[in-house]
Design a protein around this motif. Structure first.
Motif, PDB file in Angstrom:
ATOM      1  N   GLY A   1      -0.749  53.276  17.509  1.00 17.17           N
ATOM      2  CA  GLY A   1      -1.445  53.635  16.283  1.00 17.17           C
ATOM      3  C   GLY A   1      -2.407  54.791  16.471  1.00 17.17           C
ATOM      4  O   GLY A   1      -2.587  55.618  15.585  1.00 17.17           O
ATOM      5  N   ALA A   2      -3.054  54.868  17.646  1.00 16.92           N
ATOM      6  CA  ALA A   2      -4.009  55.951  17.898  1.00 16.92           C
ATOM      7  C   ALA A   2      -3.309  57.281  18.117  1.00 16.92           C
ATOM      8  O   ALA A   2      -3.868  58.342  17.828  1.00 16.92           O
ATOM      9  N   THR A   3      -2.071  57.253  18.618  1.00 15.75           N
ATOM     10  CA  THR A   3      -1.372  58.519  18.885  1.00 15.75           C
ATOM     11  C   THR A   3      -0.637  59.053  17.668  1.00 15.75           C
ATOM     12  O   THR A   3      -0.276  60.230  17.641  1.00 15.75           O
ATOM     13  N   LEU A   4      -0.396  58.231  16.659  1.00 18.61           N
ATOM     14  CA  LEU A   4       0.290  58.707  15.466  1.00 18.61           C
ATOM     15  C   LEU A   4      -0.674  59.508  14.603  1.00 18.61           C
ATOM     16  O   LEU A   4      -1.840  59.159  14.464  1.00 18.61           O
TER      17      LEU A   4
ATOM     18  N   PRO B   1      -1.343  43.584  21.684  1.00 16.55           N
ATOM     19  CA  PRO B   1      -2.346  44.281  20.868  1.00 16.55           C
ATOM     20  C   PRO B   1      -2.758  45.616  21.476  1.00 16.55           C
ATOM     21  O   PRO B   1      -2.990  46.594  20.748  1.00 16.55           O
ATOM     22  N   THR B   2      -2.801  45.698  22.790  1.00 18.54           N
ATOM     23  CA  THR B   2      -3.180  46.952  23.444  1.00 18.54           C
ATOM     24  C   THR B   2      -2.130  48.029  23.178  1.00 18.54           C
ATOM     25  O   THR B   2      -2.473  49.186  22.884  1.00 18.54           O
TER      26      THR B   2
END
Length: 130
Positions: free
Chosen positions: A20-23, A13-14
């Motif tokens: 997801g945060a970098t896309l 999950p990490t």
């Protein structure tokens, strides 16, 4: 669960949250009319080339079969006319050589000197007026 499985289960999950945060949320891209038309032209050119190649590969045996049938029909008509002239004149000469008969059966064979000379004579008479 075994110890390596537990370690990967907590990291999965990490890692997914980090990816997801970098896309980016929205793609800020613009393709101008020149680049877009060039891309579409190249795409249609490739599709047309593949289509024409398939068409000619499929049509080649069909064209060869049609030419062979046409040559066989011409040879049979010519031999029929030669037989008629043989009976009328009483000679065994039909006016065609064996090389011409062979080329009439297989139109894809390389041209003989007789065929080349005949085509050249026909081409030289076309341009002259009497």
């Amino acid at each position: 669960m075994t110890r390596p499985t537990q370690r990967h289960a907590t990291r999965l999950p990490t890692v997914l949250i980090a990816i997801g945060a970098t896309l980016p949320l929205a793609a800020e891209a613009y393709v101008g009319p020149g680049a877009g038309l060039s891309l579409l032209t190249a795409l249609w050119g490739i599709i047309a080339a593949i289509g024409m190649a398939l068409f000619f590969v499929i049509m080649w045996p069909i064209r060869r079969m049609r030419r062979r049938r046409k040559a066989e029909a011409a040879a049979s008509a010519e031999s029929g006319a030669a037989e008629n002239s043989t009976f009328e004149t009483g000679t065994a000469e039909s006016g065609t050589s064996t090389a011409q008969a062979r080329t009439a059966q297989d139109p894809e064979s390389p041209p003989t000197t007789a065929r080349v000379e005949e085509s050249q004579r026909g081409a030289s008479h076309v341009g002259h007026r009497s």
